[in-house]
Design a protein around this motif. Structure first.
Motif, PDB file in Angstrom:
ATOM      1  N   ILE A  86       0.592  -1.178   0.078  1.00 27.80           N
ATOM      2  CA  ILE A  86       0.086  -0.045   0.080  1.00 27.80           C
ATOM      3  C   ILE A  86       0.788   1.307   0.035  1.00 27.80           C
ATOM      4  O   ILE A  86       0.519   2.145  -0.640  1.00 27.80           O
ATOM      5  N   ASP A  89       1.937   2.033  -3.583  1.00 27.99           N
ATOM      6  CA  ASP A  89       1.063   2.291  -4.557  1.00 27.99           C
ATOM      7  C   ASP A  89       1.041   0.926  -5.439  1.00 27.99           C
ATOM      8  O   ASP A  89       0.762   0.835  -6.583  1.00 27.99           O
ATOM      9  N   PRO A  93      -5.892   0.710  -0.860  1.00 26.95           N
ATOM     10  CA  PRO A  93      -6.087   0.373   0.713  1.00 26.95           C
ATOM     11  C   PRO A  93      -7.536   0.432   0.743  1.00 26.95           C
ATOM     12  O   PRO A  93      -8.325   1.007  -0.174  1.00 26.95           O
ATOM     13  N   GLU A 374      -9.562   5.424   3.580  1.00 21.44           N
ATOM     14  CA  GLU A 374      -8.317   4.755   2.781  1.00 21.44           C
ATOM     15  C   GLU A 374      -7.363   5.637   2.627  1.00 21.44           C
ATOM     16  O   GLU A 374      -6.254   5.255   2.740  1.00 21.44           O
ATOM     17  N   LYS A 378      -3.382   4.783   3.702  1.00 15.48           N
ATOM     18  CA  LYS A 378      -2.243   4.759   2.921  1.00 15.48           C
ATOM     19  C   LYS A 378      -1.282   5.798   3.552  1.00 15.48           C
ATOM     20  O   LYS A 378      -0.160   5.409   3.510  1.00 15.48           O
ATOM     21  N   CYS A 381       0.744   3.933   6.088  1.00 19.03           N
ATOM     22  CA  CYS A 381       1.669   2.945   5.566  1.00 19.03           C
ATOM     23  C   CYS A 381       2.900   3.797   5.012  1.00 19.03           C
ATOM     24  O   CYS A 381       4.082   3.052   5.175  1.00 19.03           O
ATOM     25  N   GLN A 382       2.674   4.580   4.264  1.00 18.59           N
ATOM     26  CA  GLN A 382       3.767   5.366   3.631  1.00 18.59           C
ATOM     27  C   GLN A 382       4.750   5.946   4.712  1.00 18.59           C
ATOM     28  O   GLN A 382       5.904   5.900   4.505  1.00 18.59           O
TER      29      GLN A 382
END
Length: 481
Positions: A86, A89, A93, A374, A378, A381-382
């Motif tokens: 995620i 990319d 998500p 979402e 994201k 996660c980033q």
């Protein structure tokens, strides 16, 4: 003989199982064990995961995680692999469906404080004919005492008042009653009755049986104890009602003599305990504060203001039940999403006036809220597993990292040959190994590195010849692995 044969068979099976751990040369077989293989997620690990993922046309997380373990020797959980994909990319998500907040139960401290009211359907069979009745039951929340009940064809406000009157005559006026939001419990007659008696009304939300768990649990135990009610004789409906009345009376009589939650006091005796007016006042204030907390804070009120503005501005015509449901649902969404929905709804209505209804408004709100959820996933996660971010961070750390000096290695080597503590020696040896490996990466010709280390070690005049030889032996071992 039988005992000897049994011992021989056991010994043979034991040796057979023991022999399976060795090869034909009696060398122990190495059994693969994956415990302890998981480690910190590094930039190199993320790069390998991304390279493997880009080769796939379709990624199935469980299968892909297994392939990483088998083919790339990367031991990560499915959750971590998902977050890595995620963050870079390679995976979209997905947020879970939003649900209302969990109901906080009312905890009572004194008996006859809060009375739980509810109705449930019972069926009586007489000669293959079924008669259905509604049983309205009152249960004290604190003591779980079954105080009153009523039997009728349907659940009506009249039966609710009858249960309250029966409870009041036997136990006194309760401070409050908790019930569901049915029409029988919230009718004008009920409200007039409880207002006249000075009783606090605490209705639970719709579709929330946990809010009135006392009566729900009482009916569950009652039906389990009574079972199927069937009379094998022809009789009128009144007989069925009298049978049901006798059975419930028996159950209530016996249930009130069973202690609850490992207590030594029976519910019936607990209801007779004296309670001061001060305690009743404290409980009444607690119920009122609970009702205020259910009304929501300033943010919920802002959401309702947005909803009412949309209804008034666009002239939406709706029923009372529809408005009530809309007010209940909009509290589960974020205020920012509600504000964005108003702008999108305005553009949609201007293009097509047929879209001007509350269902379309909530459809837009649901999609916008999903995008926000979402996006938050994201972003999380980033921040943890973005390859480019971690690569830049590693380069910055490498640039700020000071190079290892020869003097640092010799100083640490001195601790190895002079200190007696085993723990200090092991720590110093490990640090010398790491520093030498780091220096070897920056030297093309190892001879110059060996000469510098040898000269620096020779300048330590306070060390004996044996200590210098021991130190150089260790250095030579790390320089020529």
């Amino acid at each position: 003989m039988r005992e000897i044969a049994w011992v021989l068979s056991v010994s043979t099976s034991t040796l057979s199982g023991w022999h399976q751990g060795f090869d034909e040369n009696m060398k122990p077989l190495k059994i693969p064990d994956n415990r302890g293989k998981a480690s910190k997620v590094t930039v190199e690990m993320i790069r390998r995961v991304l390279e493997s993922a880009k080769k796939k046309k379709r990624i199935r997380l469980k299968q892909f995680t297994t392939e990483l373990k088998q083919e790339e020797d990367i031991y990560l959980s499915k959750k971590t692999v998902k977050e890595i994909l995620i963050a870079n990319d390679l995976l979209v998500p997905q947020s879970r469906k939003r649900r209302p907040k969990f109901y906080k139960s009312l905890c009572q401290k004194i008996p006859n404080s809060l009375l739980s009211l509810d109705g449930s359907e019972f069926t009586v069979w007489i000669d293959h004919m079924s008669f259905k009745f509604n049983v309205e039951l009152g249960v004290d929340v604190k003591s779980f005492a079954h105080t009153a009940f009523s039997i009728a064809d349907t659940e009506t406000s009249k039966e609710v008042i009858r249960v309250l009157e029966s409870h009041r005559k036997k136990w006194g006026v309760p401070i409050g009653i908790v019930c569901d939001s049915g029409s029988a419990n919230l009718s004008d007659d009920i409200r007039d009755y409880i207002e006249a008696q000075g009783i606090e009304l605490v209705p639970v939300g719709p579709g929330n049986p946990k809010g009135n768990g006392t009566d729900e649990g009482a009916f569950s135990q009652m039906k389990k104890a009574i079972g199927r009610i069937q009379v094998d004789m022809s009789s009128p409906k009144a007989l069925a009602k009298s049978v049901l009345n006798a059975l419930i009376s028996l159950y209530v009589h016996m249930r009130n003599r069973l202690c609850l939650h490992n207590s030594n006091v029976m519910p019936k005796e607990k209801m007779k305990m004296p309670v001061s007016e001060e305690q009743r006042h404290v409980e009444r204030q607690g119920l009122k504060e609970h009702q205020k907390s259910k009304a929501g804070g300033d943010e919920d009120q802002l959401k309702l203001d947005h909803l009412h503005w949309v209804i008034e501005n666009y002239g939406l015509d709706m029923e009372a039940s529809e408005l009530k449901r809309a007010e209940y649902s909009i509290k589960s969404y974020d205020l920012l999403a509600v504000g964005e929905t108003e702008k999108v709804f305005l553009k949609a209505v201007n293009r097509k006036p047929g879209r001007c209804n509350l269902s379309y408004f909530f459809g837009i709100l649901k999609n916008i809220q999903k995008q926000h959820d979402e996006g938050a996933i994201k972003q999380y996660c980033q921040q943890r597993y973005s390859y480019q971010r971690m690569l830049d961070l590693q380069r910055k750390q490498d640039a700020e990292k000071q190079p290892v000096a020869i003097d640092h290695i010799i100083s640490m080597l001195e601790s190895v040959v002079t200190k007696k503590s085993r723990f200090v020696k092991e720590l110093a040896i490990r640090r010398v190994r790491e520093w030498i490996q780091e220096l070897m990466e920056s030297y093309t010709y190892m001879g110059s590195l060996k000469k510098k280390l040898s000269d620096a070690l020779g300048k330590l005049n306070h060390l004996s010849l044996e200590q210098k030889q021991e130190g150089w032996k260790l250095l030579d071992q790390f320089l020529n692995p």
